[in-house]
Design a protein around this motif. Sequence first.
Motif, PDB file in Angstrom:
ATOM      1  N   PRO A  25       0.831  -1.328  -0.076  1.00  0.00           N
ATOM      2  CA  PRO A  25      -0.161  -0.101   0.185  1.00  0.00           C
ATOM      3  C   PRO A  25       0.915   1.350   0.152  1.00  0.00           C
ATOM      4  N   VAL A  26       0.484   2.123  -0.746  1.00  0.00           N
ATOM      5  CA  VAL A  26       1.158   3.460  -0.874  1.00  0.00           C
ATOM      6  C   VAL A  26       0.866   4.380   0.437  1.00  0.00           C
ATOM      7  N   THR A  27       1.669   4.686   1.100  1.00  0.00           N
ATOM      8  CA  THR A  27       1.309   5.748   2.075  1.00  0.00           C
ATOM      9  C   THR A  27       1.502   7.138   1.754  1.00  0.00           C
ATOM     10  N   ARG A  28       0.274   7.819   1.875  1.00  0.00           N
ATOM     11  CA  ARG A  28       0.032   9.242   1.448  1.00  0.00           C
ATOM     12  C   ARG A  28       0.312  10.217   2.283  1.00  0.00           C
ATOM     13  N   PHE A  29       0.538   9.979   3.630  1.00  0.00           N
ATOM     14  CA  PHE A  29       0.646  10.820   4.824  1.00  0.00           C
ATOM     15  C   PHE A  29       1.865  11.664   4.581  1.00  0.00           C
ATOM     16  N   CYS A  30       1.913  13.115   4.790  1.00  0.00           N
ATOM     17  CA  CYS A  30       3.239  13.805   4.661  1.00  0.00           C
ATOM     18  C   CYS A  30       3.064  14.982   5.606  1.00  0.00           C
ATOM     19  N   ASP A  43       4.124  11.541  -7.264  1.00  0.00           N
ATOM     20  CA  ASP A  43       5.557  11.772  -7.559  1.00  0.00           C
ATOM     21  C   ASP A  43       6.392  11.759  -6.534  1.00  0.00           C
ATOM     22  N   ARG A  44       5.658  11.473  -5.241  1.00  0.00           N
ATOM     23  CA  ARG A  44       6.396  11.070  -3.885  1.00  0.00           C
ATOM     24  C   ARG A  44       7.366  12.235  -3.578  1.00  0.00           C
ATOM     25  N   CYS A  60      -2.189  17.727  -7.478  1.00  0.00           N
ATOM     26  CA  CYS A  60      -1.078  16.732  -7.645  1.00  0.00           C
ATOM     27  C   CYS A  60      -1.020  16.847  -9.370  1.00  0.00           C
ATOM     28  N   ARG A  61      -0.033  16.416  -9.978  1.00  0.00           N
ATOM     29  CA  ARG A  61       0.410  16.625 -11.324  1.00  0.00           C
ATOM     30  C   ARG A  61      -0.608  15.607 -12.191  1.00  0.00           C
ATOM     31  N   ASN A  62      -0.840  14.450 -11.459  1.00  0.00           N
ATOM     32  CA  ASN A  62      -1.652  13.420 -12.027  1.00  0.00           C
ATOM     33  C   ASN A  62      -3.188  13.564 -11.621  1.00  0.00           C
ATOM     34  N   GLY A  63      -3.541  14.300 -10.868  1.00  0.00           N
ATOM     35  CA  GLY A  63      -5.009  14.475 -10.291  1.00  0.00           C
ATOM     36  C   GLY A  63      -5.249  13.369  -9.261  1.00  0.00           C
ATOM     37  N   GLU A  64      -4.424  12.963  -8.623  1.00  0.00           N
ATOM     38  CA  GLU A  64      -4.870  11.579  -7.668  1.00  0.00           C
ATOM     39  C   GLU A  64      -5.621  12.434  -6.365  1.00  0.00           C
ATOM     40  N   ASP A  65      -5.338  13.728  -6.234  1.00  0.00           N
ATOM     41  CA  ASP A  65      -5.957  14.343  -5.105  1.00  0.00           C
ATOM     42  C   ASP A  65      -7.381  14.430  -5.457  1.00  0.00           C
ATOM     43  N   GLU A  66      -8.028  14.143  -6.352  1.00  0.00           N
ATOM     44  CA  GLU A  66      -9.441  14.553  -6.908  1.00  0.00           C
ATOM     45  C   GLU A  66      -9.896  13.332  -7.483  1.00  0.00           C
ATOM     46  N   GLN A  67      -9.501  12.154  -7.232  1.00  0.00           N
ATOM     47  CA  GLN A  67      -9.985  10.785  -7.760  1.00  0.00           C
ATOM     48  C   GLN A  67     -11.306  10.291  -7.089  1.00  0.00           C
ATOM     49  N   GLU A  68     -12.223   9.852  -7.594  1.00  0.00           N
ATOM     50  CA  GLU A  68     -13.585   9.143  -7.194  1.00  0.00           C
ATOM     51  C   GLU A  68     -13.391   8.579  -6.062  1.00  0.00           C
ATOM     52  N   LYS A  69     -12.303   7.510  -5.991  1.00  0.00           N
ATOM     53  CA  LYS A  69     -12.335   6.649  -4.934  1.00  0.00           C
ATOM     54  C   LYS A  69     -11.927   7.453  -3.708  1.00  0.00           C
ATOM     55  N   LEU A  70     -11.252   8.608  -3.629  1.00  0.00           N
ATOM     56  CA  LEU A  70     -10.735   9.404  -2.598  1.00  0.00           C
ATOM     57  C   LEU A  70     -11.807  10.223  -2.394  1.00  0.00           C
ATOM     58  N   CYS A  71     -12.650  10.979  -2.830  1.00  0.00           N
ATOM     59  CA  CYS A  71     -13.293  12.014  -2.843  1.00  0.00           C
ATOM     60  C   CYS A  71     -14.899  11.508  -3.030  1.00  0.00           C
ATOM     61  N   GLY A  72     -15.278  10.371  -3.149  1.00  0.00           N
ATOM     62  CA  GLY A  72     -16.744   9.910  -3.528  1.00  0.00           C
ATOM     63  C   GLY A  72     -17.782  10.051  -2.523  1.00  0.00           C
ATOM     64  N   ASP A  73     -17.335   9.851  -1.474  1.00  0.00           N
ATOM     65  CA  ASP A  73     -18.113   9.899  -0.075  1.00  0.00           C
ATOM     66  C   ASP A  73     -17.533  10.418   1.054  1.00  0.00           C
ATOM     67  N   LEU A  74     -17.473  11.980   1.032  1.00  0.00           N
ATOM     68  CA  LEU A  74     -16.631  12.462   1.833  1.00  0.00           C
ATOM     69  C   LEU A  74     -17.355  12.719   3.424  1.00  0.00           C
ATOM     70  N   PRO A  75     -16.881  12.455   4.552  1.00  0.00           N
ATOM     71  CA  PRO A  75     -15.291  12.188   4.577  1.00  0.00           C
ATOM     72  C   PRO A  75     -15.098  10.938   4.904  1.00  0.00           C
ATOM     73  N   HIS A  76     -15.845   9.960   4.582  1.00  0.00           N
ATOM     74  CA  HIS A  76     -15.758   8.322   4.912  1.00  0.00           C
ATOM     75  C   HIS A  76     -14.886   7.882   3.796  1.00  0.00           C
ATOM     76  N   SER A  77     -14.441   8.512   2.625  1.00  0.00           N
ATOM     77  CA  SER A  77     -13.762   8.040   1.558  1.00  0.00           C
ATOM     78  C   SER A  77     -12.382   8.454   1.683  1.00  0.00           C
ATOM     79  N   LEU A  78     -12.128   9.489   2.651  1.00  0.00           N
ATOM     80  CA  LEU A  78     -10.796  10.045   2.812  1.00  0.00           C
ATOM     81  C   LEU A  78      -9.970   9.072   3.944  1.00  0.00           C
TER      82      LEU A  78
END
Length: 160
Positions: A25-30, A43-44, A60-78
């Motif tokens: 799994p990719v750790t996204r915390f920073c 881009d890490r 983010c360059r690739n738009g991963e901060d706006e993906q449906e799996k992340l933003c689909g059911d706020l705040p539960h999907s975060l």
Amino acid sequence: SAVALLILAAIGGLAVALGLWPRAPVTRFCVASNNRTGFLCDDRATCIPASQVCDRASNCRNGEDEQEKLCGDLPHSLPGYLVFHCSNPRYWVYADQRCNGMNDCGDCSDEMGSLAACPLCGSEWWSCSPVLYEYCSCIPRRLCRDGIQHCLDWSDEYVC
């Protein structure tokens, strides 16, 4: 046996690359600017503040901060590290809004009390009982002696 290990490593790498073998799994915390909780882009290297995730603008360059799996059911999907739950269970704020001096929850639970665990007012703040709703227990020092009452005891105009 060295050749067998090389072959196994190549097969494993190919399986991961093709998605046949699960990746770690990719750790996204920073930690973003001002020591605030952040979200790590693909881009890490780019760390955006938590409140810029799912804000309808790709940070983010690739738009991963706006993906449906992340933003689909706020705040539960975060991921949990991006969310702070206010004392009223119907409300939440992004984790980087906790302890920022502003009353983001509406009841100051993001600035005061055991849930928030905020440090005392810093050197850029004045501790008092503010009148304005947007602050909780500290006001920015830039509001001191500005001719407007921000503290119930007027300390921002006479003492600060």
